[in-house]
Design a protein around this motif. Structure first.
Motif, short mmCIF file in Angstrom:
data_model
loop_
_atom_site.label_atom_id
_atom_site.label_comp_id
_atom_site.label_asym_id
_atom_site.label_seq_id
_atom_site.Cartn_x
_atom_site.Cartn_y
_atom_site.Cartn_z
N LEU A 1 0.85 -1.18 0.00
CA LEU A 1 0.00 0.00 0.00
C LEU A 1 0.89 1.23 0.00
O LEU A 1 1.68 1.43 0.93
N GLN A 2 0.77 2.01 -1.07
CA GLN A 2 1.57 3.23 -1.21
C GLN A 2 0.69 4.42 -0.84
O GLN A 2 -0.40 4.56 -1.36
N ASP B 1 -0.67 10.55 7.33
CA ASP B 1 -0.71 9.11 7.58
C ASP B 1 -2.11 8.58 7.29
O ASP B 1 -3.10 9.28 7.52
N VAL B 2 -2.18 7.35 6.80
CA VAL B 2 -3.47 6.70 6.55
C VAL B 2 -3.50 5.42 7.37
O VAL B 2 -2.51 4.68 7.41
N SER C 1 5.14 3.71 2.36
CA SER C 1 4.39 2.51 1.99
C SER C 1 4.54 1.44 3.07
O SER C 1 5.44 1.49 3.90
N ILE C 2 3.60 0.51 3.02
CA ILE C 2 3.63 -0.68 3.90
C ILE C 2 3.47 -1.89 3.00
O ILE C 2 2.61 -1.91 2.13
N THR C 3 4.32 -2.88 3.22
CA THR C 3 4.25 -4.09 2.42
C THR C 3 3.71 -5.25 3.25
O THR C 3 4.19 -5.51 4.36
N PHE C 4 2.69 -5.89 2.70
CA PHE C 4 2.19 -7.14 3.26
C PHE C 4 2.87 -8.25 2.48
O PHE C 4 2.71 -8.33 1.26
N VAL D 1 -3.09 -0.89 10.76
CA VAL D 1 -1.75 -0.73 10.17
C VAL D 1 -1.68 0.69 9.63
O VAL D 1 -2.53 1.10 8.84
N THR D 2 -0.68 1.45 10.07
CA THR D 2 -0.54 2.83 9.61
C THR D 2 0.39 2.90 8.41
O THR D 2 1.52 2.41 8.46
N ILE D 3 -0.09 3.51 7.34
CA ILE D 3 0.73 3.72 6.14
C ILE D 3 1.21 5.17 6.23
O ILE D 3 0.41 6.10 6.13
#
Ligand SMILES: [Cu+2]
Length: 140
Positions: free
Chosen positions: A44-45, A51-52, A92-95, A85-87
């Motif tokens: 997720l970018q 922050d999202v 970005s956050i990678t799953f 989960v905070t992006i």
């Protein structure tokens, strides 16, 4: 009370909805057997300046779709629920296997299909994503 709710409702459109700033990259689902939970992976970018916060997900192909995180704790692979989960802004956050994943309880899917999911954010906005279903080896 009714007036307070109305004020909040009117104020919402002035804020940029979280989903407008998020792009989904490299989505896929790892599927083994109907009796084994499947796992969803993606990056997720966040293209926005705030922050999202991802708070959940759902899919018609999963009995429940939960936010999980795998952790290696003294040689034991463990998995836990995460409430959100905070992006980070412009981050970005990678799953991915071994870390964050979307745990698909009671999967109803086949390898080669596309599974539609909906990502839910703290501000109430929603973002659809399409995850191609791969087997245990991951992407071909
Ligand atoms: Cu899990």
């Amino acid at each position: 009370m009714i007036r307070i709710i109305a004020t909040i409702f009117i104020a919402l459109p002035s804020l940029a909805a979280a989903e407008q700033n998020i792009t989904v990259e490299k989505p896929w689902m790892r599927y083994l057997l109907p009796s084994v939970p499947a796992a969803g992976y993606l990056t997720l970018q966040n293209n926005g300046g705030a922050d999202v916060v991802l708070t959940g997900a759902s899919s018609p192909a999963c009995g429940m779709l939960m936010l999980h995180k795998s952790q290696d704790s003294s040689g034991m692979a463990m998995m836990m629920d995460v409430p959100s989960v905070t992006i980070p802004a412009h981050g970005s956050i990678t799953f991915a296997p071994g870390g964050y994943h979307l745990m698909c309880m009671q999967p109803t899917m086949k390898i080669g299909e596309i599974v539609n999911i909906t990502l839910l954010f703290q501000d109430g906005s929603k973002l659809p994503a399409a995850l191609p279903v791969y087997g245990p080896q991951g992407s071909p």
